[in-house]
Design a protein around this motif. Structure first.
Motif, PDB file in Angstrom:
ATOM      1  N   LYS A  49       0.823  -1.201   0.000  1.00  0.00           N
ATOM      2  CA  LYS A  49       0.000   0.000   0.000  1.00  0.00           C
ATOM      3  C   LYS A  49       0.865   1.262   0.000  1.00  0.00           C
ATOM      4  O   LYS A  49       1.956   1.290   0.566  1.00  0.00           O
ATOM      5  CB  LYS A  49      -0.918   0.013   1.228  1.00  0.00           C
ATOM      6  N   GLU A 109      -3.988   3.829  -3.665  1.00  0.00           N
ATOM      7  CA  GLU A 109      -3.444   3.199  -2.467  1.00  0.00           C
ATOM      8  C   GLU A 109      -2.839   1.835  -2.797  1.00  0.00           C
ATOM      9  O   GLU A 109      -1.795   1.453  -2.255  1.00  0.00           O
ATOM     10  CB  GLU A 109      -4.560   3.046  -1.420  1.00  0.00           C
ATOM     11  N   ASP A 110      -3.460   1.129  -3.722  1.00  0.00           N
ATOM     12  CA  ASP A 110      -2.968  -0.188  -4.145  1.00  0.00           C
ATOM     13  C   ASP A 110      -1.889   0.008  -5.214  1.00  0.00           C
ATOM     14  O   ASP A 110      -2.177   0.431  -6.336  1.00  0.00           O
ATOM     15  CB  ASP A 110      -4.131  -1.011  -4.703  1.00  0.00           C
TER      16      ASP A 110
END
Length: 397
Positions: free
Chosen positions: A2, A272-273
Motif C-alpha cells: 500500500k 493506495e494499491d
C-alpha cells in the motif's frame, strides 16, 4: 503493498536544496583568516545496509575495525565494500537544459515551458509541459528571448498540462538545438526551486528561476554522455572524476547503460494499491559491450552493483531468465516495489528519497521493506539529506 506504508515525516530542513558543500578555513599571506565554500560531490554521507543480516553501518572505522562514533561514512567509502573485478553499472544519460521561460504573444503573460522530448527534427516539433496551462491554447505563440527570434507556436494539446510546440526557427537541426538549449536551464526538481530562497535581485524580473550557474555542472553526472534525460540519475551525481580514477586503480569495472530519466519519478501516486499505479515509459539502451562486462562479472563469481534506481529499472527490464543481461533498445515502464524478485544485481546504491516516491519503493524492494524503512528512520534522526542532491544508501548482501 500500500502507498501509505511508504509515508513518513520528512522535516523540510533535511531536503537538500544545493549540492553537498562545506566551509574551508584558510590563512592569507598577511596572516588574515578567511573561509570559502567548497563543493565535493563525493563527500556526502553514505549509509550501508547489509540486507541479509539487517546490519546498518553509519560510521568510519579505526585501525582495529571499531566504528568511530560521529565520524560518518562518506560516499568515497563505497570502494571499501568492493574488490577487483567487481562491476558498477552506471547510467550515462545526459540531462539537457529542459526548463525555459517565455512570454505569451499579445498578453506578455509569463509562461514556464518544460521540454520533454523532440517529436520531429525537421519541423522542430517538441512535446512539452506548460505552466500555467490554462492560458495556453492551440495557435498561441510564445517568445523565448528578448529579440523575438526564438518563437514557438502551440500545435496541439496532449494532456492537461501537455502541449506540442512547433518552434518557428529556420536553420539546421544542430544549430536550432544549440540556440534552444542556450536559453534553457538545468531541470532541477520543483521541490528544490520552490525550497530555495528568492534572490532579491530577481524581484520583478521576467526570470523566475532559482537555479544557479553551478547547477549546470552539479546536476549532471561526470560520465554523462547520451543526451535525453529531463532529470538526473541522482545517485550518479555522487561520483567525481577522482573517485572514478580510484575505481579504475582498484580494478573495479564500469558498464554503461542508458535510461533517459523522465518526470514520472516525481509524479505523485494517486492510488493506495500499488499494483494499480502505471509508470510513464522511458527510453533505454543496453549495448553488447555493457552486457559482456556485466555477464563476465557474474559468471566469474564477482559482484555487480547497480548505481541508482534507474539502473535497477533498466537491468530488470533487460535481464534474461538465465540471470544474464541482454541487449535492449526500446522503452520501459517497469515499476518496481516490494515484493519483487531481482534477477541481476546483487548490490545497489540509491539516494534517500521523499515519502511515497517510486524511488523509495524500488529501494525498499531491493533491500527489504523493513530494513530500508529502518535506514530511513535513522537518516531522519541523524540529519541525513534527502533528494537528488541528498545523501545515499548502499545495499549489499
Amino acid at each position: 503493498m500500500k502507498l501509505s506504508q511508504f509515508k513518513f515525516k520528512l522535516p523540510e530542513e533535511l531536503v537538500a536544496l544545493y549540492p553537498h558543500s562545506f566551509m574551508r578555513e584558510f590563512t592569507n599571506d598577511d596572516g588574515t583568516k578567511g573561509s570559502i565554500r567548497v563543493t565535493r560531490r563525493d563527500e556526502s554521507r553514505l549509509m550501508v545496509l547489509h540486507r541479509t543480516t539487517g546490519e546498518i553501518e553509519l560510521y568510519k572505522k579505526d585501525a582495529k575495525g571499531k566504528p568511530i562514533e560521529g565520524e560518518f561514512l562518506d560516499f568515497r567509502n563505497i570502494l571499501d565494500y568492493f574488490d577487483e573485478h567487481d562491476t558498477f553499472i552506471l547510467n550515462d544519460t545526459k540531462v539537457f537544459p529542459a526548463r525555459l521561460y517565455g512570454t505569451k504573444e499579445k498578453t506578455d503573460a509569463k509562461i514556464e515551458v518544460f521540454i520533454l522530448r523532440e517529436l520531429n527534427q525537421e519541423t522542430h516539433l517538441w512535446d512539452v509541459l506548460v505552466e500555467p496551462a490554462r492560458k495556453i491554447r492551440i495557435g498561441n505563440k510564445l517568445f523565448f528571448d528578448e529579440v523575438g527570434t526564438m518563437v514557438a507556436e502551440v500545435y496541439d494539446n496532449t494532456t492537461s498540462r501537455g502541449r506540442s510546440l512547433r518552434f518557428l526557427y529556420d536553420c539546421s537541426h544542430e544549430q536550432f538545438k544549440k540556440e534552444l538549449f542556450a536559453l534553457g536551464e538545468p531541470p532541477l526538481p520543483a521541490y528544490i526551486l520552490n525550497g530555495r530562497p528568492e534572490d532579491p535581485t530577481m524581484k520583478g524580473m521576467h526570470v523566475r528561476s532559482r537555479a544557479l550557474p553551478e547547477d549546470a555542472e552539479y546536476f549532471q553526472c561526470v560520465y554523462a554522455k547520451n543526451e535525453g534525460a529531463v532529470t538526473a540519475p541522482a545517485t550518479g551525481l555522487h561520483f567525481s572524476r577522482e573517485l572514478m580514477k580510484r575505481m579504475e586503480i582498484k580494478g573495479i569495472h564500469t558498464a554503461y547503460i542508458t535510461l533517459h530519466c523522465g518526470l514520472s519519478n516525481f509524479s505523485p501516486i494517486e492510488v493506495e494499491d500499488l499494483t494499480k499505479h502505471k509508470m510513464d515509459s522511458e527510453q533505454m539502451i543496453i549495448n553488447k559491450k555493457a552486457c559482456d562486462i556485466v555477464n563476465k562479472t557474474k559468471q566469474s563469481g564477482h559482484r555487480v552493483c547497480a548505481i541508482g534506481t534507474s539502473v535497477i529499472k533498466a537491468t530488470e527490464t533487460a535481464v534474461g531468465t538465465d540471470g544474464l543481461l541482454k541487449e535492449y533498445n526500446g522503452w520501459t515502464s517497469k515499476f518496481i516495489f516490494p515484493n519483487y524478485e531481482f534477477g541481476l544485481a546483487d548490490s545497489m546504491v540509491a539516494n534517500f528519497y521523499h515519502p511515497e516516491s517510486t524511488l523509495l519503493m524500488s529501494t525498499a524492494a531491493f533491500g527489504g521493506y523493513e530494513n530500508v524503512m529502518e535506514c530511513y528512520n535513522l537518516a531522519v534522526k541523524l540529519g541525513y539529506k534527502f533528494g537528488c542532491y541528498g545523501d545515499s544508501l548502499l545495499i549489499v548482501d
